[in-house]
Design an enzyme around this catalytic site. Structure first.
Site, short mmCIF file in Angstrom:
data_model
loop_
_atom_site.label_atom_id
_atom_site.label_comp_id
_atom_site.label_asym_id
_atom_site.label_seq_id
_atom_site.Cartn_x
_atom_site.Cartn_y
_atom_site.Cartn_z
N ASP A 10 -13.97 -29.16 7.84
CA ASP A 10 -12.59 -28.83 7.38
C ASP A 10 -12.70 -28.08 6.20
OD1 ASP A 10 -9.70 -29.34 6.63
OD2 ASP A 10 -10.46 -30.77 5.17
N ASP A 12 -9.70 -27.17 3.24
CA ASP A 12 -9.19 -27.84 1.75
C ASP A 12 -9.50 -29.18 1.83
OD1 ASP A 12 -8.13 -25.25 1.76
OD2 ASP A 12 -6.34 -25.94 2.65
MG LIG Z 1 -8.56 -31.09 4.30
#
Ligand SMILES: [Mg+2]
Ligand SMILES: [Zn+2]
Length: 205
Positions: A10, A12
C-alpha cells in the site's frame, strides 16, 4: 516453479505519511521514517516492489494525473538515493460512488498485478496499514501483513487484534522496516529447507 519475488505495498500510511486531506502534490509526499531504506533492503534481497493504492483524490478532482506522476517521480528519486526502486504503481483512480472493481477492499489491483507479472499471488505478500488493504490482499489470495503505521498508528493492541480477526492469518509488524526484517529473516531460515510453508509469507521456490 521459479517465479519472481514480488511484494505488494500500500502507499499512503505504509510508505509515506497519510493525510486526512489527501496527498495531493509531490511536496505532500513525505516518506515514513525508515520506509525507503526498507524498500531498498527488500530490493537488495532480490524482491521487486510494486504499489497498490487507492487514489480517489483523482476521481474527486483534488489532483490530476500530472500531480500523481510527479509524486511518484519524487518517490523514485528519493528511493534511488537509497539504492531502491518501485517497479510500478497500480492505482485506483475512482471515487467510492463509481463502484469500480479496483478500489480496495476489492482485489482488482492485486489481480492486475498478478496478471502483469504472471505470478501466483499465494507467494506475493501484501502489506498495508488498514483493514481494506488486507481484505483486498486476502481476497486475491496474498499472504497479508498489517503495519502499525498510518491508519494503525493510533490504534491500541485490542483494536489491531479486531482488524486481524477479520482477516485471519494476517501478520502484524510495527512498520515497513519491521516487515522487511521479518521477511528477510524468514527467507534465511528457509534457505536449505524445502517444501511448503504456511508461515504467512507464502511459498518461496
Ligand atoms: Mg494506507
Ligand atoms: Zn477503481
Amino acid at each position: 516453479m521459479n517465479q519472481m519475488k514480488l511484494v505488494i505495498l500500500d502507499r499512503d500510511g505504509t510508505v509515506n505519511e497519510d493525510r486526512d486531506d489527501f496527498v495531493k502534490s509531490p511536496e505532500e509526499w513525505v516518506p515514513l521514517p525508515g520506509a525507503l531504506e526498507a524498500i531498498a533492503r527488500l530490493n537488495h534481497a532480490g524482491w521487486h516492489t510494486v504499489l497498490a493504492t487507492n487514489q480517489s483524490g483523482l476521481g474527486r478532482g483534488l489532483f490530476d494525473m500530472a500531480s500523481l506522476n510527479a509524486m511518484h517521480a519524487r518517490m523514485n528519486q528519493m528511493l534511488a538515493k537509497q539504492g531502491g526502486r518501485i517497479d510500478a504503481v497500480f492505482f485506483c483512480p475512482h471515487a467510492p460512488e463509481d463502484q469500480c472493481e479496483c478500489r480496495k477492499p476489492l482485489p482488482g489491483l492485486m489481480l492486475q498485478i498478478g496478471e502483469r507479472y504472471g505470478v501466483d499471488l499465494k507467494s506475493v505478500p501484501m502489506v498495508g496499514d488498514s483493514l481494506r488493504d488486507i481484505q483486498a490482499g486476502a481476497a486475491a489470495g496474498c499472504p497479508t501483513h498489517l503495519v502499525r503505521s498510518g491508519k494503525c498508528a493510533p490504534l491500541d493492541d485490542g483494536q489491531v487484534a479486531d482488524i486481524v480477526r477479520k482477516v485471519p492469518g494476517t501478520q502484524v509488524h510495527d512498520d515497513l522496516g519491521a516487515f522487511v526484517d521479518a521477511l528477510i529473516q524468514h527467507e534465511r531460515q528457509l534457505r536449505g529447507l524445502s517444501g511448503e510453508t504456511d508461515s504467512g509469507f507464502g511459498r518461496f521456490d
